[in-house]
Scaffold this active site. Structure first.
Site, PDB file in Angstrom:
ATOM      1  N   SER A   1      42.005  27.932  47.389  1.00 57.98           N
ATOM      2  CA  SER A   1      44.313  28.048  47.431  1.00 57.98           C
ATOM      3  C   SER A   1      44.160  29.523  48.140  1.00 57.98           C
ATOM      4  O   SER A   1      44.786  30.195  48.649  1.00 57.98           O
ATOM      5  CB  SER A   1      45.203  27.782  46.373  1.00 57.98           C
ATOM      6  OG  SER A   1      44.681  26.379  46.049  1.00 57.98           O
TER       7      SER A   1
ATOM      8  N   LYS B   1      51.367  32.510  35.507  1.00 54.30           N
ATOM      9  CA  LYS B   1      49.842  32.894  37.135  1.00 54.30           C
ATOM     10  C   LYS B   1      51.468  33.437  38.179  1.00 54.30           C
ATOM     11  O   LYS B   1      52.988  33.368  38.030  1.00 54.30           O
ATOM     12  CB  LYS B   1      49.897  31.503  37.336  1.00 54.30           C
ATOM     13  CG  LYS B   1      48.213  32.160  37.082  1.00 54.30           C
ATOM     14  CD  LYS B   1      47.504  30.704  37.991  1.00 54.30           C
ATOM     15  CE  LYS B   1      45.886  29.983  37.663  1.00 54.30           C
ATOM     16  NZ  LYS B   1      45.604  29.455  38.486  1.00 54.30           N
TER      17      LYS B   1
ATOM     18  N   HIS C   1      41.892  19.881  48.438  1.00 57.98           N
ATOM     19  CA  HIS C   1      43.180  19.181  47.008  1.00 57.98           C
ATOM     20  C   HIS C   1      43.185  17.201  48.004  1.00 57.98           C
ATOM     21  O   HIS C   1      43.099  16.774  47.142  1.00 57.98           O
ATOM     22  CB  HIS C   1      44.669  19.564  46.661  1.00 57.98           C
ATOM     23  CG  HIS C   1      43.762  21.330  46.407  1.00 57.98           C
ATOM     24  ND1 HIS C   1      44.542  22.198  46.974  1.00 57.98           N
ATOM     25  CD2 HIS C   1      43.216  21.276  45.178  1.00 57.98           C
ATOM     26  CE1 HIS C   1      44.668  22.834  46.459  1.00 57.98           C
ATOM     27  NE2 HIS C   1      43.369  22.801  44.718  1.00 57.98           N
TER      28      HIS C   1
ATOM     29  N   ARG D   1      33.182  22.445  42.873  1.00 52.78           N
ATOM     30  CA  ARG D   1      33.059  23.080  44.340  1.00 52.78           C
ATOM     31  C   ARG D   1      31.628  23.483  44.253  1.00 52.78           C
ATOM     32  O   ARG D   1      30.500  23.832  44.830  1.00 52.78           O
ATOM     33  CB  ARG D   1      33.080  24.642  44.636  1.00 52.78           C
ATOM     34  CG  ARG D   1      34.850  23.309  45.487  1.00 52.78           C
ATOM     35  CD  ARG D   1      36.154  24.354  45.386  1.00 52.78           C
ATOM     36  NE  ARG D   1      36.587  24.582  44.318  1.00 52.78           N
ATOM     37  CZ  ARG D   1      37.641  25.657  43.666  1.00 52.78           C
ATOM     38  NH1 ARG D   1      38.461  25.718  44.735  1.00 52.78           N
ATOM     39  NH2 ARG D   1      38.778  24.913  42.770  1.00 52.78           N
TER      40      ARG D   1
END
Ligand code: ADP
Length: 161
Positions: A128, A41, A17, A90
């Protein structure tokens, strides 16, 4: 004035990040790191804790601010006058989801453009959730997150190092 938002969960913020923030801040006039307050979440850190960590991390980077938002990203962007969304790619697996979200946001708010930065090769494996998984078992996370957050992350799992 090109105002962009880099939205995400940042639960917790990683070197991947940070790399995205530093690189995208060079492209736009103002970058807002937007922490999504997603009550659905089950997050490790509260929104305030995530905002605090990001503020600590970005305090010396020019033109970068941290904020949180809930609800639709495009509504938040209308409110704060941002027209650019920054996202990271990614792997191919990110692409399909990101394409759909970017196109939907463009339909909802035609002034909005999403720009994608490809991940730094050094961090292409990093997410994460990888950090959370390693931390939960007391694994070494020093290559994943800035040093000042390591204790805070272990503390969430009642791990003392
Ligand atoms: P979200 O839950 O919205 O995916 P994340 O906090 O996981 O939020 O990620 C926020 C953004 O940062 C996403 O665009 C994601 O692709 C990007 N990102 C996450 N990790 C990396 C990394 N290692 N390299 C580049 N971009 C990354």
């Amino acid at each position: 004035m090109k105002k962009a938002i880099y939205p995400g969960s940042f639960d917790p913020v990683t070197f991947g990040h940070l790399d995205m923030i530093v690189r995208s801040a060079k492209i736009v006039d103002e970058l807002v790191v937007g922490v999504l307050n997603n009550s659905a979440k089950n997050s490790l850190f509260s929104v305030q804790e995530r905002v605090n960590m990001l503020e600590e991390l970005t305090k010396d980077i020019p033109h970068v601010k941290v904020d949180s938002f809930d609800g639709l990203l495009v509504d938040y962007m209308r409110e704060c006058g941002a027209t650019i969304i920054v996202r990271g790619l990614r792997a191919v697996t990110d692409f399909e989801y990101e394409l759909q979200i970017a196109q939907t946001n463009h339909v909802e708010y035609p002034e909005v453009e999403t720009i994608f930065l490809t991940t730094n090769l050094k961090y292409s494996y990093l997410s994460s959730s990888v950090v959370r998984e390693f931390a939960a078992y007391g694994g070494d996370i020093s290559k994943f997150v800035p040093a000042q957050f390591i204790d805070r992350i272990y503390a969430k799992y009642n791990i003392k190092k």
